[in-house]
Design an enzyme around this catalytic site. Structure first.
Site, PDB file in Angstrom:
ATOM      1  N   THR A   1       0.865  -1.183   0.000  1.00  0.00           N
ATOM      2  CA  THR A   1       0.000   0.000   0.000  1.00  0.00           C
ATOM      3  C   THR A   1       0.901   1.233   0.000  1.00  0.00           C
ATOM      4  OG1 THR A   1      -1.826  -1.046   1.160  1.00  0.00           O
ATOM      5  CG2 THR A   1      -1.605   1.322   1.481  1.00  0.00           C
TER       6      THR A   1
ATOM      7  N   VAL B   1     -13.460  -3.913   1.706  1.00  0.00           N
ATOM      8  CA  VAL B   1     -12.841  -2.585   1.804  1.00  0.00           C
ATOM      9  C   VAL B   1     -12.121  -2.507   3.139  1.00  0.00           C
ATOM     10  CG1 VAL B   1     -13.285  -0.111   1.916  1.00  0.00           C
ATOM     11  CG2 VAL B   1     -14.677  -1.547   0.414  1.00  0.00           C
ATOM     12  N   GLY B   2     -10.874  -2.100   3.116  1.00  0.00           N
ATOM     13  CA  GLY B   2     -10.087  -2.009   4.352  1.00  0.00           C
ATOM     14  C   GLY B   2     -10.079  -0.602   4.919  1.00  0.00           C
TER      15      GLY B   2
HETATM   16  N1  GLY Z   1      -3.903  -1.391   4.474  1.00  0.00           N
HETATM   17  C1  GLY Z   1      -4.386  -1.742   3.206  1.00  0.00           C
HETATM   18  C2  GLY Z   1      -5.479  -2.715   3.213  1.00  0.00           C
HETATM   19  O1  GLY Z   1      -5.570  -3.508   4.141  1.00  0.00           O
HETATM   20  O2  GLY Z   1      -6.265  -2.718   2.301  1.00  0.00           O
END
Ligand code: GLY
Length: 187
Positions: free
Chosen positions: A122, A151-152
């Protein structure tokens, strides 16, 4: 990106830095971003202007080169914080963003190889400009083994990213853990 910051605002610089990383296939964002478990790429991004107390985000978007650019458009052109999925894609195209395929041969090979997810790559940026204004941004392709539509933390303001007049934060790591801790907003 540092030279860019000398003559641009924090928000412009964050968008610029995140775009550069989205365009680099080494990272899990934009071109080369990871696919979800059904083999479809769905990307999340968010940008926050700490000085103006504004933020914009997209979730589960595909078919655009730079999700961070669309997040910026959500921030600048709408009264909303987050637009998702096909509607985010349509919003981007209606606002002049071109169609783009971010799936690459390498991203397919990487996805085929991944059995246990690694949450790698990311991207994020935080900038403070010559006027002392702060901005933060973040962009991801998520996880290879996630359920479709997952979705995170990334598009959740105060989850994976946050900025105000004093501070800017951009997180990377396990999105569910970051969200539960409201990590970026806990500053
Ligand atoms: N931190 C990025 C995700 O988990 O989508």
């Amino acid at each position: 990106a540092y030279d860019f910051l000398k003559s641009h605002s924090a928000v412009d610089s964050v968008e610029f830095a995140v775009r550069m990383m989205e365009d680099n296939t080494l990272f899990n964002a934009g071109t080369g971003a990871m696919m979800q478990s059904d083999g479809i790429q769905r990307m999340d991004a968010c940008i926050i202007d700490g000085y103006r107390n504004k933020g914009g985000a997209v979730a589960q978007i595909s078919g655009v080169k730079n999700p961070i650019e669309v997040a910026r458009m959500v921030m600048e052109k709408t009264q909303h914080c987050l637009i998702v999925g096909e509607e985010a894609q349509k919003f981007a195209y209606l606002n002049g963003i071109g169609r783009y395929v971010t799936v690459t041969k390498e991203s397919i090979e990487r996805w085929l190889k991944i059995k246990e997810d690694t949450h790698y790559g990311t991207v994020g940026a935080v900038a403070i400009d010559m006027d002392g204004k702060i901005a933060a941004g973040i962009s991801t392709g998520g996880w290879a083994t996630s359920l479709p539509g997952r979705v995170g933390d990334v598009p959740i303001i105060g989850g994976g990213t946050y900025a105000n007049e004093q501070v800017g934060v951009s997180c990377t790591g396990h999105g569910e853990k970051i969200s539960k801790a409201i990590l970026a907003g806990a500053v």
